[in-house]
Design a protein around this motif. Structure first.
Motif, PDB file in Angstrom:
ATOM      1  N   ASP A 108       0.931  -1.179  -0.035  1.00  0.00           N
ATOM      2  CA  ASP A 108       0.030  -0.004   0.137  1.00  0.00           C
ATOM      3  C   ASP A 108       0.922   1.370  -0.107  1.00  0.00           C
ATOM      4  O   ASP A 108       2.012   1.020  -0.032  1.00  0.00           O
ATOM      5  N   TYR A 109       0.254   2.460   0.065  1.00  0.00           N
ATOM      6  CA  TYR A 109       0.889   3.644   0.107  1.00  0.00           C
ATOM      7  C   TYR A 109       1.825   3.843   1.159  1.00  0.00           C
ATOM      8  O   TYR A 109       3.293   4.287   1.184  1.00  0.00           O
ATOM      9  N   TYR A 110       1.650   3.200   2.311  1.00  0.00           N
ATOM     10  CA  TYR A 110       2.502   3.385   3.534  1.00  0.00           C
ATOM     11  C   TYR A 110       3.679   2.365   3.160  1.00  0.00           C
ATOM     12  O   TYR A 110       4.846   3.041   3.579  1.00  0.00           O
ATOM     13  N   LEU A 111       3.613   1.252   3.014  1.00  0.00           N
ATOM     14  CA  LEU A 111       4.868   0.531   2.655  1.00  0.00           C
ATOM     15  C   LEU A 111       5.719   0.954   1.483  1.00  0.00           C
ATOM     16  O   LEU A 111       6.936   0.813   1.562  1.00  0.00           O
ATOM     17  N   ARG A 120       7.582   4.189   2.603  1.00  0.00           N
ATOM     18  CA  ARG A 120       8.668   3.511   3.819  1.00  0.00           C
ATOM     19  C   ARG A 120       9.895   3.102   2.941  1.00  0.00           C
ATOM     20  O   ARG A 120      11.059   3.750   3.375  1.00  0.00           O
ATOM     21  N   ASP A 121       9.703   2.535   1.829  1.00  0.00           N
ATOM     22  CA  ASP A 121      10.875   2.285   1.208  1.00  0.00           C
ATOM     23  C   ASP A 121      11.371   3.081   0.455  1.00  0.00           C
ATOM     24  O   ASP A 121      12.757   3.377   0.050  1.00  0.00           O
ATOM     25  N   HIS A 122      10.518   3.959  -0.293  1.00  0.00           N
ATOM     26  CA  HIS A 122      11.105   5.121  -1.057  1.00  0.00           C
ATOM     27  C   HIS A 122      11.467   6.261  -0.437  1.00  0.00           C
ATOM     28  O   HIS A 122      12.478   7.140  -1.032  1.00  0.00           O
ATOM     29  N   GLU A 123      11.057   6.539   0.734  1.00  0.00           N
ATOM     30  CA  GLU A 123      11.383   7.850   1.524  1.00  0.00           C
ATOM     31  C   GLU A 123      12.831   8.290   1.476  1.00  0.00           C
ATOM     32  O   GLU A 123      13.269   9.319   1.449  1.00  0.00           O
ATOM     33  N   LYS A 124      13.443   7.082   1.826  1.00  0.00           N
ATOM     34  CA  LYS A 124      15.126   7.370   2.031  1.00  0.00           C
ATOM     35  C   LYS A 124      15.809   8.138   0.914  1.00  0.00           C
ATOM     36  O   LYS A 124      16.653   9.072   0.962  1.00  0.00           O
ATOM     37  N   ASP A 125      15.436   7.910  -0.311  1.00  0.00           N
ATOM     38  CA  ASP A 125      15.856   8.234  -1.689  1.00  0.00           C
ATOM     39  C   ASP A 125      14.898   9.642  -2.022  1.00  0.00           C
ATOM     40  O   ASP A 125      15.368   9.874  -3.314  1.00  0.00           O
TER      41      ASP A 125
END
Length: 126
Positions: free
Chosen positions: A101-104, A107-112
């Protein structure tokens, strides 16, 4: 699709709201899908006049994700139906089977992610 998120947020329907990050990360060239998919206890009634819908979205990196969004019945029925019945059933099954979902995804995309890389407006600093 983003306008539906804006409406849900502005009307405080309970599921889904718009953000600059969501707008920047939805693939503008991909189709996004919406269909009613309420839990048994969420069918519309006089206390809850909206529809709980499932969305199938494609993000800018090509990943499909799923989520929930509340939509007013009159808004939903005004949307054009551009998909055949068999394709609708396949898309619904795909959306129900996706675990991301958007949260998951976020979570994985945010660092980049940054306003410079992904193009959304930077948060104002206090």
């Amino acid at each position: 699709m983003y306008a539906l998120y804006e409406e849900a947020g502005s009307r405080r329907l309970g599921m889904g709201s718009a953000s600059p990050e969501l707008r920047a990360h939805l693939d503008p060239n991909a189709p996004h899908y919406l269909f009613p998919d309420p839990a048994d206890y969420y069918w519309p009634n006089e206390d809850r006049p909206w529809w709980e819908c499932r969305v199938l979205l494609r993000m800018v990196d090509g990943e499909p994700i799923t989520g929930s969004l509340t939509v007013l019945p009159e808004t939903f029925t005004a949307l054009p139906s551009t998909v055949s019945g068999i394709r609708q059933r396949r898309l619904a099954l795909t959306a129900r089977m996706l675990e991301r979902d958007y949260y998951l995804w976020w979570r994985d995309h945010e660092k980049d992610c940054s306003p410079q890389r992904c193009g959304y407006p930077a948060e104002p600093t206090a």
